[in-house]
Design a protein around this motif. Structure first.
Motif, PDB file in Angstrom:
ATOM      1  N   GLU A 162      25.957 -44.899  52.940  1.00  0.00           N
ATOM      2  CA  GLU A 162      25.898 -45.459  51.651  1.00  0.00           C
ATOM      3  C   GLU A 162      25.576 -44.353  50.766  1.00  0.00           C
ATOM      4  O   GLU A 162      26.234 -44.559  49.571  1.00  0.00           O
ATOM      5  N   LYS A 163      24.863 -43.422  50.783  1.00  0.00           N
ATOM      6  CA  LYS A 163      24.615 -42.660  49.858  1.00  0.00           C
ATOM      7  C   LYS A 163      25.655 -41.637  49.476  1.00  0.00           C
ATOM      8  O   LYS A 163      26.005 -41.413  48.351  1.00  0.00           O
ATOM      9  N   HIS A 164      26.313 -41.295  50.485  1.00  0.00           N
ATOM     10  CA  HIS A 164      27.504 -40.565  50.296  1.00  0.00           C
ATOM     11  C   HIS A 164      28.791 -41.177  49.701  1.00  0.00           C
ATOM     12  O   HIS A 164      29.238 -40.637  48.739  1.00  0.00           O
ATOM     13  N   PHE A 165      29.059 -42.534  49.816  1.00  0.00           N
ATOM     14  CA  PHE A 165      29.864 -43.346  49.202  1.00  0.00           C
ATOM     15  C   PHE A 165      29.563 -43.281  47.559  1.00  0.00           C
ATOM     16  O   PHE A 165      30.115 -43.600  46.967  1.00  0.00           O
ATOM     17  N   ASN A 166      28.138 -43.693  47.419  1.00  0.00           N
ATOM     18  CA  ASN A 166      27.977 -43.764  46.176  1.00  0.00           C
ATOM     19  C   ASN A 166      27.719 -42.606  45.523  1.00  0.00           C
ATOM     20  O   ASN A 166      28.335 -42.483  44.283  1.00  0.00           O
ATOM     21  N   ASN A 167      27.769 -41.326  46.007  1.00  0.00           N
ATOM     22  CA  ASN A 167      27.683 -39.985  45.357  1.00  0.00           C
ATOM     23  C   ASN A 167      28.908 -39.910  44.902  1.00  0.00           C
ATOM     24  O   ASN A 167      29.648 -39.359  43.822  1.00  0.00           O
ATOM     25  N   ASP A 168      30.224 -40.310  45.717  1.00  0.00           N
ATOM     26  CA  ASP A 168      31.650 -39.981  45.595  1.00  0.00           C
ATOM     27  C   ASP A 168      31.932 -41.055  44.308  1.00  0.00           C
ATOM     28  O   ASP A 168      32.809 -40.686  43.278  1.00  0.00           O
ATOM     29  N   ALA A 169      31.555 -42.041  44.397  1.00  0.00           N
ATOM     30  CA  ALA A 169      31.871 -42.995  43.238  1.00  0.00           C
ATOM     31  C   ALA A 169      31.092 -42.693  41.806  1.00  0.00           C
ATOM     32  O   ALA A 169      31.754 -42.246  40.808  1.00  0.00           O
ATOM     33  N   THR A 170      29.786 -41.940  42.054  1.00  0.00           N
ATOM     34  CA  THR A 170      29.264 -41.541  40.775  1.00  0.00           C
ATOM     35  C   THR A 170      30.129 -40.059  40.145  1.00  0.00           C
ATOM     36  O   THR A 170      30.181 -40.006  38.875  1.00  0.00           O
ATOM     37  N   SER A 171      30.685 -39.366  41.151  1.00  0.00           N
ATOM     38  CA  SER A 171      31.219 -38.315  40.640  1.00  0.00           C
ATOM     39  C   SER A 171      32.568 -38.682  40.001  1.00  0.00           C
ATOM     40  O   SER A 171      32.876 -38.041  39.027  1.00  0.00           O
ATOM     41  N   GLU A 174      33.339 -30.982  50.318  1.00  0.00           N
ATOM     42  CA  GLU A 174      33.609 -32.037  49.196  1.00  0.00           C
ATOM     43  C   GLU A 174      32.912 -31.631  47.822  1.00  0.00           C
ATOM     44  O   GLU A 174      33.767 -31.706  46.589  1.00  0.00           O
ATOM     45  N   GLU A 175      31.787 -31.067  47.953  1.00  0.00           N
ATOM     46  CA  GLU A 175      31.150 -30.708  46.647  1.00  0.00           C
ATOM     47  C   GLU A 175      31.810 -29.603  46.153  1.00  0.00           C
ATOM     48  O   GLU A 175      31.882 -29.560  44.729  1.00  0.00           O
ATOM     49  N   LYS A 176      32.271 -28.471  46.890  1.00  0.00           N
ATOM     50  CA  LYS A 176      33.021 -27.213  46.263  1.00  0.00           C
ATOM     51  C   LYS A 176      34.281 -27.952  45.366  1.00  0.00           C
ATOM     52  O   LYS A 176      34.656 -27.288  44.547  1.00  0.00           O
ATOM     53  N   ILE A 177      34.874 -28.740  46.264  1.00  0.00           N
ATOM     54  CA  ILE A 177      36.125 -29.321  45.574  1.00  0.00           C
ATOM     55  C   ILE A 177      35.889 -29.954  44.300  1.00  0.00           C
ATOM     56  O   ILE A 177      36.665 -29.775  43.441  1.00  0.00           O
ATOM     57  N   LYS A 178      34.784 -30.811  44.334  1.00  0.00           N
ATOM     58  CA  LYS A 178      34.358 -31.662  42.968  1.00  0.00           C
ATOM     59  C   LYS A 178      34.190 -30.635  41.968  1.00  0.00           C
ATOM     60  O   LYS A 178      34.520 -30.725  40.850  1.00  0.00           O
ATOM     61  N   GLU A 179      33.183 -29.664  42.204  1.00  0.00           N
ATOM     62  CA  GLU A 179      32.807 -28.690  41.182  1.00  0.00           C
ATOM     63  C   GLU A 179      33.884 -28.024  40.655  1.00  0.00           C
ATOM     64  O   GLU A 179      33.990 -27.655  39.391  1.00  0.00           O
ATOM     65  N   GLN A 180      34.894 -27.660  41.501  1.00  0.00           N
ATOM     66  CA  GLN A 180      36.291 -26.907  41.006  1.00  0.00           C
ATOM     67  C   GLN A 180      36.908 -27.609  40.199  1.00  0.00           C
ATOM     68  O   GLN A 180      37.392 -27.135  39.016  1.00  0.00           O
ATOM     69  N   PHE A 181      37.041 -28.702  40.280  1.00  0.00           N
ATOM     70  CA  PHE A 181      38.025 -29.873  39.512  1.00  0.00           C
ATOM     71  C   PHE A 181      37.238 -30.216  38.304  1.00  0.00           C
ATOM     72  O   PHE A 181      37.892 -30.759  37.208  1.00  0.00           O
ATOM     73  N   THR A 182      36.043 -30.588  38.420  1.00  0.00           N
ATOM     74  CA  THR A 182      35.268 -31.188  37.405  1.00  0.00           C
ATOM     75  C   THR A 182      35.194 -30.410  36.248  1.00  0.00           C
ATOM     76  O   THR A 182      35.081 -30.946  35.068  1.00  0.00           O
TER      77      THR A 182
END
Length: 201
Positions: free
Chosen positions: A129-138, A68-76
């Motif tokens: 909870e940490k995962h979902f918070n990170n998703d929202a933050t991203s 998921e982090e790779k996908i986020k970085e790619q599109f951010t």
């Protein structure tokens, strides 16, 4: 007596477990991949696995987060002003992101059968909870980036983040939506979302 590993060995083994887990989960699926198979490929005893991960679910979750982090970085990092058509660029970005999610075997595997249920049951609540918070933050960071680059957001950014998460959830329900109309539905959803919530300054 169990062997003690130095820090280099610990890191090497952890990385190897992640690498082999990714290969085996992608090839055989979550259910059909055993801890024994993973540790055998790494060259350690099965019991040693638990010095690094509490369960197969935890290993899978770590790998999933990395994907998921790779996908986020790619599109951010997409430049939405490259062709002076931000709305068009955002729509294209969302379509590419959806396609990536739809075709990633590790992400798709999570939603087969009872895999999600097992994952949620085995993982500590604080990890989820940490995962979902990170998703929202991203997502919020991406929306703020659009605002800073000249896109005017008319709605609360948290609501927009919720709508974008809803878009990704729809990819899990092709049968319920109707396979024959799924693609057109997703395209229209993206168009309505971008045109309705984001406008050029």
């Amino acid at each position: 007596m169990s062997r003690r590993f130095n820090e280099y060995e610990k890191q090497f083994i952890a990385n190897s477990l992640i690498e082999q887990g990714k290969i085996l989960f992608s090839k055989f699926g979550f259910q059909k991949t055993s801890i024994l198979e993973i540790t055998k490929n790494v060259g350690i005893a099965q019991g040693t696995f638990y010095k690094f991960f509490n369960s197969k679910e935890e290993l899978y979750f770590v790998i999933l987060e990395m994907e998921e982090e790779k996908i986020k970085e790619q599109f951010t990092n997409v430049d939405i002003f490259k062709e002076n058509q931000p709305n068009k660029a955002i729509k294209s970005m969302l379509r590419q992101m959806i396609k990536t999610i739809e075709t990633n075997p590790l992400i798709r595997e999570l939603y087969f059968g009872s895999n999600m249920e097992k994952m949620l049951r085995k993982l500590p609540p604080e990890v989820l909870e940490k995962h979902f918070n990170n998703d929202a933050t991203s997502l919020l960071s991406l929306i703020e980036k659009w605002k800073n680059e000249g896109i005017i957001v008319e709605v609360n950014p948290q609501i927009i983040a919720g709508i974008l998460r809803s878009l990704f959830v729809l990819t899990l329900h092709q049968k319920e939506i109707g396979v024959e109309v799924y693609q057109e539905t997703m395209d229209l959803f993206i168009d309505l979302t971008v045109d309705g919530l984001i406008k050029e300054e």
